[in-house]
Design an enzyme around this catalytic site. Structure first.
Site, PDB file in Angstrom:
ATOM      1  CG  HIS A  25      74.616  38.313  13.984  1.00 56.28           C
ATOM      2  ND1 HIS A  25      74.309  38.065  15.172  1.00 56.28           N
ATOM      3  CD2 HIS A  25      75.675  37.352  13.845  1.00 56.28           C
ATOM      4  CE1 HIS A  25      74.749  36.936  15.673  1.00 56.28           C
ATOM      5  NE2 HIS A  25      75.343  36.348  14.849  1.00 56.28           N
TER       6      HIS A  25
ATOM      7  CG  ASP B 128      81.112  33.849   9.046  1.00 58.65           C
ATOM      8  OD1 ASP B 128      81.927  33.162   9.712  1.00 58.65           O
ATOM      9  OD2 ASP B 128      79.796  33.275   9.278  1.00 58.65           O
TER      10      ASP B 128
END
Ligand code: ACO
Length: 432
Positions: A309, A367
């Site tokens: 991320h 996710d």
């Protein structure tokens, strides 16, 4: 917010100096205010991907990526996921405070009131191929809302902006569910305003005119929590896209359609779809070492989807909640032995004990587990990112509204380092 205790930048070539004010937020790193830099020094800054650039002031969401902290209006995501519901969190994100009972009732009524689509929009769907990707369909339908709801496109009127917010939040479940129904060749199911937001969405997805769909409360709760976890996430790619589109004064529906387009990329919102495809391709635990080796190979563009991320250099707090929700949903559905969950957990364990991932601080993101829950609930893989868009509409519209209320707001217009040909004279075709 801005102090004299700032920064001095020296141009070592010309010897010119410029003082840059320091901007201090409630929490988080200070910023250097560089707005006068070009005027006083004749230089721009270079920061592709905005890795060190704050594009706006915002009071909505705070992320501490090193600690793995996510706050909406100051409230930790863990508390909201456990104690709130999606519409209450939506109110908080939009208005800055948790609603009192009257505000709560009025907000729910407003959102419920707008859940139906203008009837003419039925025909708009029919212009798409049945096998169109649902993200393409919802991007088109949301963009087309400007053609159906002219009375909420005046971006300079706060009341008009509020009606647009209600319309978008209320209609997104209908828009997404109908994109799915259209792909299945099934009749559209109209919203049922007696149901909760999450239940109504599941109803429009899975009921048919001849068959009622009664989801278990565990599934409704899991869907609601999934929506909360995706509601806003500060200045990510799609939110920045919404703000940039909105900075020109574009109407709210065009701006949210732009956000949907940006979210569709596999580096952003469609990673949940990619995670599931990747897990299916891996197939079994004994292939994990091969996959990890590919992810580490600099000559191979392959990436472990659902890992890493831009902001979180620690465990994404949303991924922790999602992992827990995933187990609850699978238990409720009697699918505790779901092979993809076992595979995902083993992949996570192996990756997190590998120096490549540890040294780069690559942890599972939101996710990583969301696709497994959605698949277990019967949501088709191609609709995963639509659900993300449904939830994120709240954040997009709140950020878009905040931008319109910001006195510093200007049309977004980055500059560049030009590396092309200098001025030259045109050569006629017969001389080339
Ligand atoms: N698998 C393997 N290596 C990775 C991964 C990954 N998933 N993510 C990052 N890396 C490596 C990079 O190769 C790079 O290595 P290097 O320093 O040796 O060159 C290093 O980690 C840093 O990566 P960047 O690409 O510079 O990080 P950036 O912040 O630009 O990218 C991103 C973040 C796009 C999320 C990236 O981690 C990624 O592609 N992840 C997979 C896709 C994904 O899961 N996206 C969902 C994000 S969350 C969301 O949008 C809801």
């Amino acid at each position: 917010m801005s102090t004299n205790d700032g920064f001095t930048l020296t141009d070592n070539k010309s010897g010119k100096k410029v003082d840059l004010p320091r901007m201090i937020g409630t929490v988080g790193p200070d910023l250097a205010d560089i707005r006068t830099l070009y005027g006083s020094m004749d230089i721009f800054t270079y920061d592709p991907g905005f890795t060190s650039t704050g594009s706006c002031k915002s009071a909505i969401t705070y992320i501490d990526g090193d600690q793995g902290i996510l706050l909406h209006r100051g409230y930790p995501i863990e508390q909201l996921a456990e104690k709130s519901d999606f519409l209450e969190t939506a109110y908080l994100i939009l208005y800055g405070e948790l609603p009192n009972p009257e505000q709560n009732k009025a907000f729910r009524k407003n959102v419920t009131y707008h859940s139906m689509l203008q009837d003419q929009m039925n025909y708009f769907y029919r212009g798409f191929r049945r096998d169109a990707h649902p993200m393409a369909v919802i991007c088109g339908v949301v963009g087309a809302m400007a053609a159906f709801y002219h009375d909420s496109t005046n971006v300079n009127d706060p009341a008009s902006r509020e009606v647009a917010s209600f319309r978008l939040i209320a209609k997104m479940p209908t828009i997404v569910a109908w994109a799915y129904k259209y792909s299945q060749g099934q009749p559209f199911i109209y919203p049922n305003n007696k149901m909760s937001y999450a239940e109504n969405f599941l109803h429009m997805m899975f009921a048919t005119p001849c068959e009622e769909y009664v989801p278990s409360p565990v599934l409704v709760k899991a869907m609601d929590r999934l929506l909360i976890l995706h509601a806003d996430h500060e200045q990510n790619a799609s939110t920045s896209t919404v703000r940039l589109a909105g900075s020109s004064g574009a109407n709210p529906f065009a701006c949210i359609a732009a956000g949907i387009a940006s979210l569709w990329g596999p580096a952003h919102g469609s990673a949940n779809e990619a995670v599931l495809q990747q897990l299916r391709e891996i197939g079994s635990v004994d292939r994990i070492p091969e996959i990890i080796a590919r992810a580490k190979d600099k000559d191979d563009p392959f990436r472990l989807m659902g890992f890493g991320h831009r902001v979180y250099k620690n465990y994404d707090p949303r991924a922790k909640i999602m992992g827990q929700a995933c187990k609850e949903v699978l238990k409720e559905l009697g699918k505790e032995d779901e092979p993809l969950l076992k595979l995902a957990m083993e992949l996570e364990r192996i990756a997190l004990s590998d120096d490549y991932f540890v040294s780069r601080k690559l942890f599972p993101n939101v996710d990583f587990y969301s696709g497994i829950i959605l698949q277990a609930m019967g949501i088709p893989t191609s609709a995963f990112t639509c659900l993300f868009a449904l939830a994120r509409t709240v954040g997009w519209i709140a950020q878009w509204n905040e931008m319109h209320e910001d006195k510093d707001q200007k049309i977004g217009r980055p500059r560049q380092l030009y590396v092309g040909a200098p001025q030259r004279d045109y050569t006629p075709l017969d001389k080339r």
